[in-house]
Design a protein around this motif. Structure first.
Motif: not given
Length: 332
Positions: A224-227, A234-235, A238-240
Motif C-alpha cells: 500500500g505505500a504507493p497509495i 488518496v481521494g 477514500l471514495y472506494l
C-alpha cells in the motif's frame, strides 16, 4: 430490495474510479485498502452487534470463518480481474456468475427442511444473465488497440481498456472474475446463515467484514505505500472505501433481511451493467457487438428478478394440542 439496487449502483462505479489510479498502485493494494478501511468502518458502526456475532460460539464461527475468507479473496480477485480483463468484462464476469454460485451454495448447504425450490422465473433470469456473461467473456473483448498517446501510462484497468493486454492475460482476468463471483456469493450466503441464527443484518456484515479487514492488513502493509504518493490516489481510495464499500454494504446488509442470497446476487447484476456503460463512456473501453448482446441479456435478467412478485410465506398452521409450529420454506 431498494437497498440492494442502490448498493449495486454504487458498486458499478468502482471500476471507473479505479481506472483513475496511477500505474504504481497495484490492484492488490486497492483491494486491500478498500476492504480494510470499509470493513473496519462497518465493524465500528455496529460494535455491540458485531461482538454478539463473534461471541456466538461454534454455530456462528462456522459461518464467520468462510465468510471472512471470502471477504479477503473478493477485493483482491475483483480489482485484479478488472486490471487484466478490463473494467467492463471484469465487472460482468465477477458479478454475473455470483447468482449461479449463490444458488449452488443454497442447494448444497441449506438444511433439507429450509431448502427452497428454484423459482422458474429466477432460473430463467439467472440463465439469461449467465449466457450474457459467457458472450461478454468469449466475444466481448476487442483486441484491436485504440490510439494510445506515447506518454500514456496505464494504471489499474487502463491497460485492459486500451487493448494492450494479450489474450492469455485477458483469460487470467476472466478466471479471477470467476473467483470473485464465488467469493461474493459465499459471504452473501454466510451473512444470510448468520441472520438465521438470530443475529442482526448489520452485526452479521460487520463481523465478517471486520475479521476480513484484519486479515487483509498485512497485504495492505506490503503493497500500500504507493497509495499515499498522490492526492488523486488518496481521494480515489477514500471514495472506494466510503461509497462502494461502506455505504453500499450497509444498504446490502439491510436488504438481505427480506431477500434470499440467490435473489440478492441476481439483482446486483445491475452493477456490471452500470460499470460497462461507464467503462465505455468514461474510460474509453470498447465492446464487440456480441458483448453488447451479452450486456442486454444481463440487464434483462436483472429486470425480470426486480419486477417479480415476492412469493408469500406459508401461513403457520393453527395451534394444536402441541402448541404453534414454526413454518419453514419461506422465501422471505
Amino acid at each position: 430490495m431498494i437497498g440492494i439496487v442502490l448498493a449495486a449502483l454504487l458498486w458499478g462505479t468502482t471500476g471507473t474510479a479505479a481506472s483513475l489510479l496511477p500505474a504504481s498502485v497495484s490492484p492488490l493494494a486497492t483491494g486491500a485498502a478498500t476492504m480494510c478501511v470499509g470493513g473496519l468502518l462497518l465493524a465500528l458502526t455496529a460494535p455491540r452487534q458485531a461482538a454478539a456475532v463473534l461471541r456466538g460460539g461454534g454455530a456462528s464461527w462456522r459461518w464467520i470463518v468462510p465468510g471472512a475468507l471470502a471477504v479477503v479473496a473478493y477485493p483482491l480477485a475483483f480489482y485484479s480481474s478488472m486490471s487484466l480483463a478490463g473494467v467492463a468484462v471484469g465487472n460482468v464476469v465477477s458479478l454475473g456468475t455470483a447468482p449461479l454460485f449463490a444458488a449452488l451454495l443454497e442447494r448444497l448447504l441449506d438444511p433439507a427442511g429450509r431448502r427452497r425450490r428454484l423459482d422458474r422465473r429466477w432460473a430463467a433470469s439467472a440463465g439469461a444473465a449467465v449466457v450474457g456473461v459467457a458472450l461478454l467473456a468469449a466475444f466481448g473483448h476487442d483486441e484491436q488497440p485504440r490510439d494510445v498517446d506515447p506518454g500514456f501510462v496505464a494504471g489499474p484497468g487502463q491497460a485492459a481498456a486500451a487493448g494492450l493486454q494479450p489474450t492469455s492475460t485477458f483469460l487470467v482476468g476472466v478466471a479471477l472474475g470467476l473467483l470473485a463471483g464465488l467469493a461474493y456469493a459465499t459471504y452473501t450466503y454466510t451473512a444470510g446463515r448468520l441472520l438465521d441464527l438470530g443475529h442482526t443484518a448489520r452485526g452479521s456484515m460487520a463481523a465478517q467484514f471486520g475479521v476480513g479487514a484484519v486479515v487483509l492488513v498485512p497485504v495492505l502493509l506490503l503493497t500500500g505505500a504507493p497509495i499515499v504518493e498522490t492526492s488523486t490516489s488518496v481521494g480515489v481510495h477514500l471514495y472506494l472505501a466510503l461509497g462502494p464499500m461502506f455505504v453500499a454494504y450497509l444498504l446490502f446488509g439491510a436488504g438481505l433481511r427480506t431477500v434470499s442470497s440467490s435473489r440478492a446476487t441476481t439483482v446486483t447484476l445491475l452493477e456490471p451493467v452500470v460499470a460497462t456503460l461507464l467503462a465505455v463512456l468514461v474510460v474509453g473501453e470498447r465492446l464487440a457487438p456480441p458483448g453488447w448482446l451479452g450486456l442486454g441479456l444481463v440487464l434483462a435478467g436483472v429486470v425480470a428478478v426486480v419486477t417479480a412478485r415476492q412469493p408469500r410465506p406459508p401461513q403457520p398452521p393453527p395451534p394444536g394440542p402441541e402448541g404453534p409450529r414454526r413454518a419453514v420454506g419461506s422465501d422471505a
